[in-house]
Design a protein around this motif. Structure first.
Motif, mmCIF file in Angstrom:
data_model
loop_
_atom_site.group_PDB
_atom_site.id
_atom_site.type_symbol
_atom_site.label_atom_id
_atom_site.label_comp_id
_atom_site.label_asym_id
_atom_site.label_seq_id
_atom_site.Cartn_x
_atom_site.Cartn_y
_atom_site.Cartn_z
ATOM 1 N N ASP A 207 120.828 8.649 -5.493
ATOM 2 C CA ASP A 207 122.204 8.421 -5.021
ATOM 3 C C ASP A 207 123.238 8.600 -6.129
ATOM 4 O O ASP A 207 124.415 8.293 -5.929
ATOM 5 N N ARG A 208 122.821 9.098 -7.298
ATOM 6 C CA ARG A 208 123.752 9.161 -8.425
ATOM 7 C C ARG A 208 123.765 10.551 -9.050
ATOM 8 O O ARG A 208 122.727 11.168 -9.241
ATOM 9 N N ILE A 371 131.470 12.652 -19.782
ATOM 10 C CA ILE A 371 130.649 12.640 -18.565
ATOM 11 C C ILE A 371 131.272 11.700 -17.545
ATOM 12 O O ILE A 371 132.074 10.827 -17.882
ATOM 13 N N TYR A 372 130.893 11.867 -16.294
ATOM 14 C CA TYR A 372 131.436 11.023 -15.230
ATOM 15 C C TYR A 372 130.350 10.800 -14.190
ATOM 16 O O TYR A 372 129.669 11.753 -13.771
ATOM 17 N N ILE A 373 130.147 9.555 -13.812
ATOM 18 C CA ILE A 373 129.198 9.200 -12.751
ATOM 19 C C ILE A 373 130.003 8.612 -11.603
ATOM 20 O O ILE A 373 130.496 7.482 -11.708
ATOM 21 N N PRO A 374 130.223 9.374 -10.519
ATOM 22 C CA PRO A 374 131.052 8.886 -9.418
ATOM 23 C C PRO A 374 130.452 7.661 -8.736
ATOM 24 O O PRO A 374 129.269 7.335 -8.901
ATOM 25 N N ARG A 375 131.264 7.017 -7.970
ATOM 26 C CA ARG A 375 130.875 5.793 -7.269
ATOM 27 C C ARG A 375 129.594 5.991 -6.456
ATOM 28 O O ARG A 375 129.432 6.986 -5.750
ATOM 29 N N PHE A 376 128.702 5.004 -6.544
ATOM 30 C CA PHE A 376 127.473 5.013 -5.749
ATOM 31 C C PHE A 376 127.252 3.690 -5.029
ATOM 32 O O PHE A 376 126.359 3.580 -4.198
ATOM 33 N N ARG A 377 128.020 2.663 -5.322
ATOM 34 C CA ARG A 377 127.914 1.383 -4.636
ATOM 35 C C ARG A 377 128.736 1.406 -3.345
ATOM 36 O O ARG A 377 129.873 1.887 -3.327
ATOM 37 N N ASN A 378 128.161 0.851 -2.272
ATOM 38 C CA ASN A 378 128.871 0.674 -1.003
ATOM 39 C C ASN A 378 129.453 1.994 -0.478
ATOM 40 O O ASN A 378 130.594 2.055 -0.036
#
Length: 572
Positions: A207-208, A371-378
């Protein structure tokens, strides 16, 4: 006869007045002038000419009086708050507000970072540029916190494309529903360690995604950028000093040249807007009252339409101070929402780790993004004990000679150590969403004023239960992620920024569908007064988790199009 656009007095009314010359003010000036409107751009700070007035650009630290540091006594007297900003130093301090002249009251701790020069914080921002999605625009309606945004992604998408093409946004196409793609220039590259960590994270977590940060830099300028006088980013990462290449988006490099080209722009600098002038007979604003920043003399400017783009809290202060019999608590405030629902992002929580090996991997230059890790919660479902979500930004880097500045080595040992790059490290820091709360607010002090006699703002903004739960999850999750992919010496840091220090404050004159609970409609137009528009962060109904500036741009261009058409039809 002078051809300078700079004025002090005006004998005739303008078609439009724009208050504030930062990201939104620059865009409003460009759009309104290109639509044929004679426009006055009002800025409380000093004039800054592109290239000429970037006095710190290219100056090496060892050639500066304090090696780039600012004089401690002067900081204490003039920049006690501004010095907390990452971009504040001896080469950039002239672009910041003077805390001695711009005092405010902190009922709850709040660090108000203020630009005080033509171009505003467009000269100082960190240039991260992300679209919102319907996950963000529909969040208030879904969970009942805040009023429903009167717009959705489909309403803003074409305007995102419009401003991105002009501004120049570098990034990679990822086809992520949670983070829609932009109109991209080529992306900056990961270094070798980041490429490896990306593989590890995406293999471990379905999911990430780890992507390159999207930023308003000309990685490869298009022809229309060159025609603006803008050129390729040189990866110096000294952007806040001003960039003569025009490689990053700012008012000076991009929107101002476009507005000046029309011949429809006038500019008033050193002009502190005291209040908006309102005519209760016509229910229209007619202009702005201004105090000269130096002489303290007052003057007035008049126009058919007024755009407030003075920053979230700057605009709110003006509106609260614009009182009349019709609006005793501030102009356009029949809802009572003005000044309330203040939000800022959660910063200062994440993790660091050491990366073994890769001693034969190098990189060059100082890339202006990470680097960037977009939202994965909810996202697909509610999977946490808090509402909304967060992202991570960061980078992988090697120890450089600068890391030895305060170390124990000297002489031959230092010379030998400094010849070689050190070990690799990885860092990730959060950007989390804050919910809108009525009690998080600003209001005017009934006695204390600033240098110009304008009532000071009282700040009352604090994290609530949802934010604290999110912070706990960020701290735990960041460590789990780095340990699970095999990084070493993983350490968490949990030092949440004081509200304001993310410099993403929004929400105090919010959009909404109902005039009883919001200040603006879906076109950033006052519910109460049809020729008054607010397009900076004050207009936001929620904060989302992404940097807000790209959305500022898109909403401003959209509102200008609406206002110009309505003005031509005689509706406002």
């Amino acid at each position: 006869m002078s051809n300078s656009p700079y004025i002090q007095t005006a004998n005739e009314p303008f078609d439009a007045i724009v208050v504030g010359s930062g990201i939104t003010g620059g865009w409003a000036a460009k759009e309104l002038t290109e639509k044929g409107l004679k426009t006055l751009l009002v800025e409380r700070g000093q004039a800054v000419e592109h290239r000429k007035d970037y006095v710190g650009e290219g100056v090496k630290a060892w050639d500066m009086p304090q090696r780039g540091r600012v004089d401690k006594k002067r900081v204490d007297e003039q920049h006690s708050i501004q010095q907390e900003c990452y971009a504040f130093n001896d080469a950039t301090k002239q672009f910041f507000g003077n805390d001695r002249d711009y005092p405010y009251q902190q009922e709850k701790p709040f660090s108000w970072i203020r630009g005080n020069a033509f171009g505003g914080k467009s000269l100082l921002w960190h240039r991260q540029s992300y679209r919102w999605s319907d996950l963000d625009f529909a969040a208030n309606q879904k969970d009942g916190h805040g009023v429903d945004w009167p717009i959705r992604y489909k309403d803003v998408a074409p305007w995102y494309s419009y401003v991105e093409k002009h501004a120049g946004i570098s990034g990679s196409r990822e086809n992520l529903a949670v983070l829609p793609d932009s109109e991209f220039l080529p992306a900056f590259e990961f270094n070798q360690v980041e490429k490896d960590i990306k593989k590890r994270i995406e293999k471990r977590y379905q999911d990430r995604k780890m992507i390159i940060g999207r930023c308003a830099h000309l990685s490869e300028p298009a022809q229309h950028h060159v025609e603006q006088g803008r050129y390729k980013c040189m990866a110096r990462n000294e952007c806040q000093k001003g960039c003569s290449f025009g490689a990053y988006f700012s008012t000076q490099s991009s929107t101002l040249p476009a507005a000046l080209k029309t011949g429809n722009l006038s500019i008033a600098t050193d002009s502190v807007v005291h209040s908006v002038i309102y005519d209760d007979k016509t229910n229209r604003v007619t202009g702005v009252r201004v105090i000269d920043a130096e002489t303290l003399e007052t003057r007035e400017y008049y126009a058919k339409v007024v755009f407030l783009c003075a920053s979230t809290l700057g605009t709110t202060q003006i509106m609260l101070n614009s009182k009349s019999d019709a609006f005793p608590t501030g102009i356009a405030n029949s809802s009572g929402a003005l000044g309330h629902y203040l939000m800022d992002h959660l910063y200062g929580v994440g993790a660091t780790a050491d990366v073994e090996g890769f001693h034969d991997a190098y990189y060059k230059g100082r890339r202006p993004t990470g680097i960037y890790i977009p939202r994965f919660r909810n996202v697909e479902k509610q999977d946490a004990n808090f509402l909304r979500g967060y992202s991570f930004a960061g980078n992988a880097r090697r120890d450089s000679w600068q890391s030895l500045a305060n170390g124990p080595l000297f002489g031959l040992d230092l010379k030998e150590k400094i010849r070689n790059a050190g070990d690799w490290h990885f860092r990730m820091n959060c950007s989390g969403e804050m919910l809108p709360h009525y009690d998080n607010h600003v209001r005017l002090h009934d006695k204390q004023t600033d240098k110009w006699g304008i009532p000071q703002l009282i700040m009352h903004c604090e994290r609530r239960e949802n934010e604290e739960k999110m912070i706990a999850d960020i701290a735990k999750t960041s460590v789990e992620m780095l340990e699970s992919i095999g990084l070493k010496n993983v350490k968490s840091f949990n030092n949440p920024y004081t509200p304001g220090l993310a410099i993403h404050e929004v929400g105090t004159a919010r959009m909404g569908r109902d005039p009883k609970t919001s200040v603006l409609n879906g076109y950033n137009q006052s519910h109460d007064i049809p020729n008054l528009f607010v397009t900076d962060g004050a207009s936001f109904a929620s904060s989302a988790w992404q940097n807000p500036s790209l959305t500022f741009m898109a909403l401003t261009a959209r509102a200008c199009d609406y206002a110009a058409n309505a003005l031509n039809r005689g509706e406002i």
